[in-house]
Design a protein around this motif. Structure first.
Motif, PDB file in Angstrom:
ATOM      1  N   ALA A 162       0.817  -1.213   0.000  1.00 25.02           N
ATOM      2  CA  ALA A 162       0.000   0.000   0.000  1.00 25.02           C
ATOM      3  C   ALA A 162       0.855   1.269   0.000  1.00 25.02           C
ATOM      4  O   ALA A 162       0.329   2.371  -0.112  1.00 25.02           O
ATOM      5  N   GLY A 163       2.171   1.125   0.152  1.00 27.83           N
ATOM      6  CA  GLY A 163       3.062   2.290   0.159  1.00 27.83           C
ATOM      7  C   GLY A 163       3.039   3.073   1.451  1.00 27.83           C
ATOM      8  O   GLY A 163       3.429   4.235   1.473  1.00 27.83           O
ATOM      9  N   ILE A 164       2.593   2.449   2.530  1.00 25.59           N
ATOM     10  CA  ILE A 164       2.444   3.136   3.815  1.00 25.59           C
ATOM     11  C   ILE A 164       3.660   2.945   4.716  1.00 25.59           C
ATOM     12  O   ILE A 164       4.085   3.871   5.406  1.00 25.59           O
ATOM     13  N   LEU A 165       4.210   1.755   4.725  1.00 21.79           N
ATOM     14  CA  LEU A 165       5.287   1.412   5.659  1.00 21.79           C
ATOM     15  C   LEU A 165       6.584   2.123   5.308  1.00 21.79           C
ATOM     16  O   LEU A 165       7.066   2.053   4.185  1.00 21.79           O
ATOM     17  N   ARG A 166       7.143   2.842   6.278  1.00 21.37           N
ATOM     18  CA  ARG A 166       8.448   3.488   6.120  1.00 21.37           C
ATOM     19  C   ARG A 166       9.518   2.750   6.915  1.00 21.37           C
ATOM     20  O   ARG A 166      10.654   2.648   6.505  1.00 21.37           O
TER      21      ARG A 166
ATOM     22  N   TRP B 103       6.044   1.114  14.220  1.00 16.42           N
ATOM     23  CA  TRP B 103       6.100   1.316  12.778  1.00 16.42           C
ATOM     24  C   TRP B 103       6.159   2.822  12.539  1.00 16.42           C
ATOM     25  O   TRP B 103       5.629   3.597  13.329  1.00 16.42           O
ATOM     26  N   LEU B 104       6.746   3.221  11.448  1.00 14.29           N
ATOM     27  CA  LEU B 104       6.615   4.582  10.930  1.00 14.29           C
ATOM     28  C   LEU B 104       5.845   4.452   9.626  1.00 14.29           C
ATOM     29  O   LEU B 104       6.248   3.693   8.738  1.00 14.29           O
ATOM     30  N   TRP B 105       4.715   5.144   9.554  1.00 12.88           N
ATOM     31  CA  TRP B 105       3.842   5.076   8.384  1.00 12.88           C
ATOM     32  C   TRP B 105       3.668   6.456   7.773  1.00 12.88           C
ATOM     33  O   TRP B 105       3.731   7.474   8.460  1.00 12.88           O
ATOM     34  N   GLU B 106       3.400   6.464   6.475  1.00  9.74           N
ATOM     35  CA  GLU B 106       2.999   7.673   5.757  1.00  9.74           C
ATOM     36  C   GLU B 106       1.556   7.436   5.328  1.00  9.74           C
ATOM     37  O   GLU B 106       1.294   6.556   4.507  1.00  9.74           O
ATOM     38  N   VAL B 107       0.627   8.173   5.926  1.00 10.40           N
ATOM     39  CA  VAL B 107      -0.802   8.011   5.647  1.00 10.40           C
ATOM     40  C   VAL B 107      -1.398   9.368   5.279  1.00 10.40           C
ATOM     41  O   VAL B 107      -0.789  10.408   5.528  1.00 10.40           O
TER      42      VAL B 107
END
Length: 126
Positions: free
Chosen positions: A40-44, A83-87
């Protein structure tokens, strides 16, 4: 928006990782969830932390520094992983956390905290 997703520690996580069929199944489920986040392209970034018994804290008081060894209590106030996410927003982060396998064998809690962005600190648009 960047968020830190914090897996709160429990009495079980503070005992350290023990290989068992249940724990290995949990690791497999978490691995699949991480793959979904990646797709999903969320996980950094993200990882599990060893128990606080293996950690240290450094207290600051003016120029004085005092180090002490863990464990640190209470377990539920500690961090077992992150986790570091980009949302796009907090609602999306909550939606993803609700899809997460329970990270612990028993009751557990995950906290979501937004990270400061440069614009938060300077008043300038990102």
């Amino acid at each position: 928006m960047r968020v830190m997703v914090i897996v709160k520690a429990t009495a079980d996580s503070e005992k350290g990782f023990v290989q068992s069929p249940e724990n290995m199944a949990l690791m497999e489920a978490m691995g699949k969830f991480n793959q979904e986040l990646e797709k999903a392209g969320i996980l950094r970034d993200g990882d599990g932390l060893k128990p606080t018994s293996e950690g240290r804290r450094v207290a600051f008081d003016g120029a004085a520094r005092t180090a002490r060894k863990g464990p640190f209590a209470p377990a539920g106030e500690q961090i077992a992983g992150f986790w570091l996410w980009e949302v796009k927003d907090m609602d999306e982060a909550v939606s993803w956390v609700k899809r997460c396998p329970n990270p612990m064998p028993g009751p557990s809690e995950i906290e979501i905290r937004p990270l400061y962005e440069l614009s938060d600190l300077t008043g300038e648009a990102g």
